[in-house]
Design a protein around this motif. Structure first.
Motif, PDB file in Angstrom:
ATOM      1  N   HIS A  94       0.993  -1.246  -0.051  1.00 39.54           N
ATOM      2  CA  HIS A  94       0.010  -0.190  -0.119  1.00 39.54           C
ATOM      3  C   HIS A  94       0.858   1.269   0.061  1.00 39.54           C
ATOM      4  O   HIS A  94       1.995   1.146   0.392  1.00 39.54           O
ATOM      5  CB  HIS A  94      -0.937   0.045   1.370  1.00 39.54           C
ATOM      6  N   TYR A  95       0.049   2.142  -0.366  1.00 45.14           N
ATOM      7  CA  TYR A  95       1.051   3.670  -0.651  1.00 45.14           C
ATOM      8  C   TYR A  95       0.302   4.726   0.208  1.00 45.14           C
ATOM      9  O   TYR A  95       0.915   5.903   0.190  1.00 45.14           O
ATOM     10  CB  TYR A  95       1.337   4.013  -1.842  1.00 45.14           C
ATOM     11  N   ARG A  96      -0.415   4.369   1.398  1.00 46.17           N
ATOM     12  CA  ARG A  96      -1.056   5.470   2.107  1.00 46.17           C
ATOM     13  C   ARG A  96      -1.475   5.017   3.216  1.00 46.17           C
ATOM     14  O   ARG A  96      -2.085   3.871   3.378  1.00 46.17           O
ATOM     15  CB  ARG A  96      -2.313   6.199   1.334  1.00 46.17           C
ATOM     16  N   LEU A  97      -1.499   5.762   4.581  1.00 48.58           N
ATOM     17  CA  LEU A  97      -1.956   5.709   5.584  1.00 48.58           C
ATOM     18  C   LEU A  97      -3.226   6.802   5.610  1.00 48.58           C
ATOM     19  O   LEU A  97      -3.188   7.732   5.001  1.00 48.58           O
ATOM     20  CB  LEU A  97      -1.217   5.933   6.792  1.00 48.58           C
ATOM     21  N   ASN A  99      -6.151   8.477   8.977  1.00 48.75           N
ATOM     22  CA  ASN A  99      -6.622   8.495  10.389  1.00 48.75           C
ATOM     23  C   ASN A  99      -7.943   8.058   9.994  1.00 48.75           C
ATOM     24  O   ASN A  99      -8.887   8.344   9.420  1.00 48.75           O
ATOM     25  CB  ASN A  99      -6.620  10.027  10.551  1.00 48.75           C
ATOM     26  N   ILE A 105      -3.924   5.669  13.344  1.00 48.97           N
ATOM     27  CA  ILE A 105      -3.311   5.807  11.954  1.00 48.97           C
ATOM     28  C   ILE A 105      -3.667   4.452  11.468  1.00 48.97           C
ATOM     29  O   ILE A 105      -3.052   3.261  11.932  1.00 48.97           O
ATOM     30  CB  ILE A 105      -1.955   5.949  12.047  1.00 48.97           C
ATOM     31  N   ILE A 106      -4.367   3.937  10.323  1.00 51.31           N
ATOM     32  CA  ILE A 106      -4.428   2.794   9.510  1.00 51.31           C
ATOM     33  C   ILE A 106      -4.120   2.949   8.186  1.00 51.31           C
ATOM     34  O   ILE A 106      -4.093   4.069   7.523  1.00 51.31           O
ATOM     35  CB  ILE A 106      -6.016   2.392   9.815  1.00 51.31           C
ATOM     36  N   VAL A 107      -3.906   1.850   7.629  1.00 53.62           N
ATOM     37  CA  VAL A 107      -3.679   1.892   6.100  1.00 53.62           C
ATOM     38  C   VAL A 107      -5.011   1.743   5.630  1.00 53.62           C
ATOM     39  O   VAL A 107      -5.894   1.608   5.948  1.00 53.62           O
ATOM     40  CB  VAL A 107      -3.280  -0.043   5.889  1.00 53.62           C
TER      41      VAL A 107
ATOM     42  N   LYS B  72       4.176   1.693  12.315  1.00 53.23           N
ATOM     43  CA  LYS B  72       3.428   2.437  12.133  1.00 53.23           C
ATOM     44  C   LYS B  72       2.916   3.197  13.209  1.00 53.23           C
ATOM     45  O   LYS B  72       2.742   4.379  13.000  1.00 53.23           O
ATOM     46  CB  LYS B  72       1.976   1.781  11.545  1.00 53.23           C
ATOM     47  N   ALA B  86       2.762  10.979   7.545  1.00 56.06           N
ATOM     48  CA  ALA B  86       2.308   9.548   7.392  1.00 56.06           C
ATOM     49  C   ALA B  86       1.054   9.192   6.639  1.00 56.06           C
ATOM     50  O   ALA B  86       0.178   8.550   6.778  1.00 56.06           O
ATOM     51  CB  ALA B  86       1.723   9.034   8.934  1.00 56.06           C
ATOM     52  N   THR B  87       1.054  10.240   5.443  1.00 59.09           N
ATOM     53  CA  THR B  87      -0.036   9.796   4.816  1.00 59.09           C
ATOM     54  C   THR B  87       0.503   9.318   3.384  1.00 59.09           C
ATOM     55  O   THR B  87       0.060   8.058   3.325  1.00 59.09           O
ATOM     56  CB  THR B  87      -0.773  11.281   4.375  1.00 59.09           C
ATOM     57  N   CYS B  89       3.009   7.128   1.900  1.00 58.58           N
ATOM     58  CA  CYS B  89       4.088   6.470   2.065  1.00 58.58           C
ATOM     59  C   CYS B  89       4.125   5.122   2.018  1.00 58.58           C
ATOM     60  O   CYS B  89       3.139   4.568   1.705  1.00 58.58           O
ATOM     61  CB  CYS B  89       4.414   6.577   3.655  1.00 58.58           C
TER      62      CYS B  89
END
Lengths: 490, 490
Positions: A94-97, A99, A105-107, B72, B86-87, B89
């Motif tokens: 994946h390329y983003r986390l 809120n 903070i989640i995938v 994470k 943390a967005t 990435c």
């Protein structure tokens, strides 16, 4: 903070860990299997890098940088390579986390990669995919490129420097018009590694070739240098691979030769890693801590003043400053530790732990007598030496220490190459003396595998200077044409 | 292979890309957003690294290495940091691939990480988590550490060197006992970056502080150096952050002071990246290709023989070899290109494209006349110069080129700092002259944001040497105490 460490005899493995931690070389990080290389450790690695980098450039190589990530599909392209490397590795999906609205903070599941990316465990695939665009004709060859990089292999059991999930290394990747030229390059780099190990690390190595079982995944031939640690286990300190046309075929890299014919390009790859730090530590250190060969020591000479009052200190400092200048002018790195927060005894123990090759202590009486006290780290011998000609004395002493460390390691290594002529003898040697065991082997992977399963010993290499000698395989009793070197290894 | 490139006037952006590709500096890789840095580009980066590394060490910093991966959860610990980093990435979720039995390599779903790992976009969190174990007392401070590393930020629109998903950089992370000391460090590093930019890159920079909107996520104050490119857009070339106690609080890093009291540690971080390559290219190059300032040029002087037969070449070579030795003895890097596979005209064009500062051509008549022909890359001026005293001449010429390149960039930059006293004037300037626009601003994030949305111009910095001056905000008409520098930026 106690500077006591476990002795080698009590627990060799714990001794090693103690040195790494107490000499402030590295520590485990919050990320499983990944290490933090601390300034003391990194400074040694930087010296190794600088020396190797110069050796590579002196032989015509250039540095470049290729991506950290490799598309998953690249690994499927070279059949044996995938078996070796595409198993335990870090996979980016994946390329983003985001809120989740509750402060967590989640995938972000909407940001899934179409094709997963692998964090490079080694870069043959991405590099040969790139070389395809660079090579059309024999005029584009050879390509002689090296990269300094981090790589990741998901190791389950890790040990600082010796086996970590992430490690630092250099990887050379060269492309040639002929097999002969590629083999010559493979051997050239092996000899550079051996030269570095012996003349800088002060670690004698055996130059040899791996048996097919131990080859790099994707190589036609793997050359290696094998060192012996103080517990009698071997450590592979560097490898150089002749890859044939395997990667050129996998990535369709062809060139037009002088004769106008199209052919696949010939390849090599070669690498050494932060593992060399492990070799340095285990080959030389003692129960008082690290011992660094002078040529790789970030600080070669430490000077500790012994004083009762400020007046003493000021006289000592004025002498030391002048001495330091002279030593630095000779290319010797010097640290003057005049901290008033620690006593001399503490400093002595600390520099002993950290492996500084030469320690100079100087007090009021020394000033009167025009002498200093010199302690060498390798033998722990102390002597009182005149100040006159001290710079030359120290320069020679550093050379002497470097040579003595090599000689000592060489004597140990040579005492620990033993012939075994039966499997019983072989097993007994492994459990008593260890070291390299020179024994006849029938040349089959099956026998090698059996011996490994039963004894944990592997064929470290078939030495380059091996003599042919008729014999009988210690395991199968079948005919053998030469002895090979077995050992248990790191 | 055509060496023609798009002109700046025709298409500045395409001109930039053409230079990067045709000067063989870098190229796009098979992995979205990641670049391959080719040997020509990497050699310049290595020179930058060596110079900066020495500057860091001369000011007491040491290198170390921290993990590539960050758990994470670490990103949630510093509230504003998480929003910034943390967005977008790269997220590692699995640690194994497997063969699905049909020859396809797939992700092994049984090997899922309990906690996802993020490929570092910057290392404050993992480093402050580590520093917690290193700091107990004021005696452990300051910690002055730098690391050279790769980082990943999942950029959607990428440009070689300027904005790539993976890039190389250095990141300094220091820990201090007082705010004053940390601020002093933040400023020291800013000045080191400015020194490097001006005296090595030959790029004049404005030293300033960011407005709150443009601060590093987690910093109390961000200092920056801002350079101007030839299209009138600004480029942030380095940043140095005063982080206050934010990360120490997030990771619970306290120390006992001299007074015995417990307090959180004060922090800074600072970095420059391979983006500097973009600054170098865009600040100096022309429609014939790259121009490298001599102090950063891997090859400073190239020598091309002009000959009709082997006898000519042999005479020329014998002179050139002697000249090269003298130049190398003066620390000048020289390449003698006597390849017989390419004609002189091709070589001239190629070295022009690659930005070698000085080209020497030498033919039969030059030998007779005891002269050579010298062409400097920056001005393209050619002269015939006597062989006598040539080494000194070239050494001075390289210095002169370095200074001229800086002066030219400085004149351009200074011509492109313009005051605007109304929003209309501001908008018109942006669309005509561009460059830095010095204008009054009411100091609010809202106004800054509006201006950004309407014009794409941002506040590049509040210069360190700014004068207070009463005025009226060009946007809101509210009172303002100083002018700030706006620009559109890379």
């Amino acid at each position: 903070m106690s500077k006591e460490i476990t002795s080698r005899e009590a627990d060799y493995s714990q001794w090693y860990n103690d040195i790494v931690l107490k000499a402030d070389l590295a520590e485990h990080s919050a990320v499983r299997g990944c290490m933090v290389i601390k300034p003391n450790g990194y400074a040694i690695w930087e010296k190794m890098q600088a020396i190797l980098d110069k050796m590579f450039k002196d032989t015509g190589h250039q540095n470049a940088y290729f991506p950290l990530f490799i598309p998953k599909s690249f690994f499927s392209k070279e059949a044996s390579h995938v078996e070796g490397f595409a198993t335990e590795c870090a996979v980016v999906t994946h390329y983003r986390l985001k809120n989740d609205g509750n402060g967590n903070i989640i995938v972000d599941e909407t940001a899934k990669l179409e094709e997963e990316l692998i964090v490079r465990p080694t870069s043959e695939t991405i590099i040969w995919n790139t070389y395809k665009g660079w090579i059309q004709s024999y005029r584009d060859l050879p390509i002689l490129i090296n990269q300094w990089a981090n790589v990741v292999r998901w190791e389950m059991r890790t040990r600082l420097f010796l086996r970590t999930a992430e490690f630092l290394w250099q990887e050379g990747h060269t492309a040639h018009a002929t097999a002969e030229e590629a083999i010559e390059e493979t051997e050239r780099m092996l000899h550079i590694y051996a030269d570095f190990a012996e003349n800088w690390l002060a670690v004698p190595v055996i130059r040899g070739r791996k048996s097919p079982n131990e080859r790099f995944a994707g190589a036609l031939d793997t050359y290696c240098i094998e060192a012996l640690m103080q517990d009698g286990k071997a450590l592979q300190a560097g490898t150089s691979h002749f890859l044939g046309q395997n990667f050129a075929k996998a990535f369709d890299v062809k060139f037009t030769g002088r004769d106008g014919k199209l052919d696949h390009v010939w390849a090599t790859s070669w690498g050494v890693s932060t593992r060399l730090m492990g070799a340095l530590i285990m080959a030389h250190s003692d129960d008082s801590g690290l011992i660094i060969p002078p040529k790789l020591a970030p600080i070669q000479v430490v000077i500790v003043p012994i004083y009762k009052n400020d007046e003493d200190l000021s006289k000592i400092s004025s002498y030391v400053n002048e001495l330091s200048l002279r030593l630095k002018g000779m290319g010797i790195s010097v640290k003057y530790d005049d901290r008033d927060t620690q006593r001399p005894g503490f400093k002595f123990a600390d520099y002993e732990m950290k492996g500084v090759p030469v320690r100079i202590a100087i007090g009021g009486r020394d000033l009167e007598n025009k002498t200093v006290e010199i302690a060498r780290r390798d033998t722990k011998l102390k002597q009182t030496v005149p100040q006159e000609g001290l710079d030359i004395y120290i320069a020679k002493l550093l050379e002497d220490i470097q040579q003595c460390m090599f000689n000592k390691a060489l004597a140990y290594r040579d005492e620990h190459i033993t012939e075994a002529n039966s499997y019983e003898e072989f097993q007994e040697l492994l459990d008593t003396k260890a070291g390299f065991i020179s024994a006849h082997w029938d040349g089959t992977p099956e026998t090698e595998q059996k011996i490994k399963e039963e004894t944990k010993a592997t064929i470290r290499c078939i030495p380059l200077d091996n003599k042919l000698e008729d014999g009988i395989c210690i395991y199968s009793g079948k005919p053998s044409i030469q002895r090979v070197l077995f050992a248990r290894a790191y």
